[in-house]
Design an enzyme around this catalytic site. Structure first.
Site: not given
Length: 282
Positions: A52, A77, A82, A122, A137
């Site tokens: 997210e 939490r 990435c 990424h 990944d």
């Protein structure tokens, strides 16, 4: 493109709370630096810690300092995108005795190889085990499996999440997923090892550039076993490895409920104002 034992300054395992991370992902015992151990960690990480980028919608740039990543993804939490996942997972792997390197990649999922070359936005990890290199990944948010893929060799690799291959290019390798009779490119891994400055620049670009999808669209994903949960704007989908697929378009209130229930995020009222304009469809 092979992994080495040295680690970069911003991914030092000094101060890393190994036990807290294992508790966060629901693993009771330490994991050995083996292929089954890597697979187990990937499966549990992707089930427990969602993808997210809500902080970007809130106008922030995610802090990649190890202490900040650990506080956000482990203690508080939350999920992350990435760069945060790669930081956390790399330090966990290093603490467990794995040899790991970080690489940047150009996302090709929507554009393929037509048109302008996309920026490298990424981050992925390459893990070396018994002389073999594996792509690990845990932070793509798209249709990647929750298990390692052999990095070298062009042969198809069957996983619970579909069939993948990693094909050689002139200046790197491209990760592809089988879709019917065709191969869908996901991203192109660049051949140079990534340094902290590279991650800092890519993170800033993704969080601040006006064309970044993360600034304009709510995105979340979680892969639990053979079930992938995806939220793109107000479109919530559930896909199983057997091909079963469900999709619903949610109201703003349902989006907040789904972030809490399906993505297990500690939703707060302050998110409402930032999320509401980002509920367009992907």
């Amino acid at each position: 493109m092979t992994a080495a034992t040295r680690s970069f300054p911003d991914t030092s395992i000094s101060g890393f709370d190994h036990a807290a991370y294992l508790t966060r992902i629901g693993v009771e015992d330490p994991v050995a630096p083996t292929l089954p151990g890597l697979t187990r960690l990937m499966e549990r990480h992707m089930a427990a810690i969602p993808f997210e980028a809500i902080d970007v919608l809130l106008g922030g740039v995610p802090d990649l300092a190890p202490s900040a990543v650990d506080l956000k993804l482990v203690t508080n939490r939350r999920g992350g995108y990435c760069f945060e996942h790669a930081s956390l997972f790399r330090r966990m792997l290093e603490a467990s005795g794995f040899a790991v390197e970080t690489f940047l990649a150009r996302v090709r999922l929507r554009t393929g190889f037509e048109g302008p070359v996309p920026p490298a936005t990424h981050a992925v990890l390459v893990v070396s085990i018994d002389g073999e290199s594996y792509l690990a990944d845990v932070g793509f948010g798209g249709p990647m499996p929750n298990q390692p893929l052999r990095l070298l060799g062009d042969d198809p690799q069957e996983t619970r999440g579909g069939v993948f291959r990693i094909r050689a290019l002139a200046d790197g390798r491209v990760v592809e997923r089988a879709t019917g009779d065709a191969w869908l490119p996901l991203y192109e891994i660049l051949p140079l090892r990534c340094h902290p400055a590279d991650l800092t620049l890519a993170n800033w670009f993704v969080a601040t550039h006006p064309t970044s999808s993360f600034r304009n669209l709510l995105m979340a994903a979680r892969l639990d076993g053979d079930v992938r949960y995806t939220l793109a704007g107000n479109r919530f989908s559930l896909r199983r490895s057997d091909g079963e697929f469900e999709v619903r378009h949610l109201t703003a209130g349902e989006v907040m409920e789904t972030l809490a229930d399906q993505f297990r995020l500690p939703v707060v009222a302050e998110w409402d104002a930032a999320i509401a304009p980002a509920l367009g469809e992907w």
